[in-house]
Design an enzyme around this catalytic site. Sequence first.
Site, short mmCIF file in Angstrom:
data_model
loop_
_atom_site.label_atom_id
_atom_site.label_comp_id
_atom_site.label_asym_id
_atom_site.label_seq_id
_atom_site.Cartn_x
_atom_site.Cartn_y
_atom_site.Cartn_z
N CYS A 31 0.74 -1.01 0.10
CA CYS A 31 0.06 -0.18 -0.14
C CYS A 31 0.93 1.24 -0.15
CB CYS A 31 -0.85 -0.09 1.27
SG CYS A 31 -2.10 -1.60 1.02
N HIS A 91 -3.51 7.23 3.34
CA HIS A 91 -3.91 5.93 2.84
C HIS A 91 -5.23 5.58 3.24
CE1 HIS A 91 -4.00 1.97 1.45
NE2 HIS A 91 -3.59 1.37 2.67
N ASN A 114 -9.89 -0.12 0.59
CA ASN A 114 -8.73 -0.19 0.59
C ASN A 114 -8.09 -0.58 -0.91
OD1 ASN A 114 -5.85 -0.35 0.69
ND2 ASN A 114 -5.92 -1.48 2.69
N1 COA Z 1 -17.70 -9.24 10.23
C1 COA Z 1 -18.07 -9.45 11.65
N2 COA Z 1 -17.36 -9.76 12.52
C2 COA Z 1 -16.15 -9.81 12.29
C3 COA Z 1 -15.63 -9.71 11.09
C4 COA Z 1 -16.40 -9.38 10.01
N3 COA Z 1 -16.06 -8.96 8.72
N4 COA Z 1 -14.19 -9.77 11.01
C5 COA Z 1 -13.73 -10.10 12.20
N5 COA Z 1 -14.92 -10.31 12.96
C6 COA Z 1 -15.08 -10.66 14.43
C7 COA Z 1 -13.68 -11.45 14.81
O1 COA Z 1 -13.87 -12.83 14.62
C8 COA Z 1 -13.87 -11.26 16.16
O2 COA Z 1 -14.91 -12.02 16.88
P1 COA Z 1 -14.62 -12.63 18.39
O3 COA Z 1 -14.43 -11.63 19.23
O4 COA Z 1 -15.71 -13.56 18.60
O5 COA Z 1 -13.22 -13.41 18.14
C9 COA Z 1 -14.27 -9.81 16.58
O6 COA Z 1 -15.12 -9.45 15.10
C10 COA Z 1 -13.05 -8.82 16.67
O7 COA Z 1 -12.22 -9.11 15.61
P2 COA Z 1 -11.07 -8.32 15.53
O8 COA Z 1 -10.01 -8.71 14.55
O9 COA Z 1 -10.26 -7.97 16.82
O10 COA Z 1 -11.84 -6.93 14.94
P3 COA Z 1 -11.02 -5.46 14.74
O11 COA Z 1 -11.68 -4.49 15.53
O12 COA Z 1 -9.49 -5.46 14.90
O13 COA Z 1 -11.45 -5.11 13.39
C11 COA Z 1 -10.38 -5.12 11.12
C12 COA Z 1 -10.92 -5.97 12.28
C13 COA Z 1 -9.84 -5.95 10.13
C14 COA Z 1 -11.38 -4.14 10.49
C15 COA Z 1 -9.33 -4.31 11.77
O14 COA Z 1 -8.44 -5.01 12.66
C16 COA Z 1 -8.52 -3.47 10.80
O15 COA Z 1 -8.94 -2.53 10.09
N6 COA Z 1 -7.10 -3.57 10.85
C17 COA Z 1 -6.21 -3.09 9.95
C18 COA Z 1 -6.19 -3.65 8.66
C19 COA Z 1 -5.54 -2.88 7.39
O16 COA Z 1 -5.95 -1.59 7.35
N7 COA Z 1 -4.80 -3.70 6.66
C20 COA Z 1 -4.27 -3.05 5.59
C21 COA Z 1 -3.10 -2.22 5.99
S1 COA Z 1 -2.60 -1.52 4.56
#
Ligand code: COA
Length: 330
Positions: A113, A254, A284
């Site tokens: 990215c 970004h 993204n």
């Molecule tokens: N829909 C519903 N629930 C979801 C889900 C979805 N699409 N994805 C994950 N969950 C659930 C998980 O399974 C977890 O459940 P649990 O508590 O029962 O285990 C819960 O939601 C929390 O998961 P978590 O991974 O801690 O969520 P989060 O708040 O961190 O959000 C992202 C997940 C991916 C949205 C977030 O971590 C994120 O945006 N990270 C950065 C990713 C990024 O930008 N990557 C590119 C960089 S260039």
Amino acid sequence: MYASLKSIGAYAPSRILSNFHLEEMVETSDEWIEKRTGIKERRIASAEEATSDLGVQAALKAIERAGIAKEEIDLIICATLSPDYLCMPSTACVIAGKLDINNVMAFDISAACSGFVYMLSMAKAFIESGMKKNILLIGAEKISSMIDYTDRGTCILFGDGAGAAIIGATENKNEAILDIHASADGRYGDLLITPGCGSKYPCSQETLDNKLNYIKMQGNEVYKVAVKTLTNDVIDILEKNNIDASQVDHFIPHQANFRIIEAVRAKLNFPIEKTVLTVAKYGNTSAASIPMAINDAYEEGRIKKGDLMLLDTFGGGFTWASALVRFGGQ
Ligand code: COA
């Protein structure tokens, strides 16, 4: 002699994949996705469109807006993590062929990215050294080709698109790319990775059965490092250039996740009106994200010649970069 961002262009495929569509594909909800990421929909390229086709559309706009003939371009760089072909030819070469720009240096870079800002720093060096005069930069992604649409941790985040820019020379510092910081920390590589179909796990039935050809991400860990790194990096580039956040006309981050953008914005006290946001409609788009955002703001008439833009980005590797750029286009 300074390097200048002379023009911008972008292309978004017409097909929209909304959060409601995703509700039918994986266990998720529109509410969850919007609350955690700020994304409402993303674009998906058609089966006939490859990454290069998206890049060509963006490049044509950037070339036209720069007011130069394509024959004046003497370097083409493409940043992508979803190239047309795994090894060769490079997507930059494919784009050069489709644009009929021949006999110029063309190559891809791999910085996930952060690709657009990374290649902006290369273009700056090529222009300021006098080696090149008009450089076409393209950030293009058909990232949907790398996504497992049964993995709700990744499929909600990414979308397809392309952005392009022409970088040329200027003697006017008020139209120049002022500074770029680009960095990486390979110790975090496994947190955001496409493990399969490279030399480590060559493409095989086993690789495909284990879905190693798709993007794997530990979202939560990526999130934490991204917020910390971006905030520090943006503070650093402003301090080093003796620029106060209030002097920045447009904060163009970004577009990975609204919450990451918001954390950095709040820390720096940027007004939301000065922050360019496209994450809701494109998700993204990796290397295309920043040029697509600049293009959106440009087409809305928000960006004028001489305006100071602060770019910041973060991606797999991990890589990150920030840039202070005065817009040099019309
Ligand atoms: N829909 C519903 N629930 C979801 C889900 C979805 N699409 N994805 C994950 N969950 C659930 C998980 O399974 C977890 O459940 P649990 O508590 O029962 O285990 C819960 O939601 C929390 O998961 P978590 O991974 O801690 O969520 P989060 O708040 O961190 O959000 C992202 C997940 C991916 C949205 C977030 O971590 C994120 O945006 N990270 C950065 C990713 C990024 O930008 N990557 C590119 C960089 S260039």
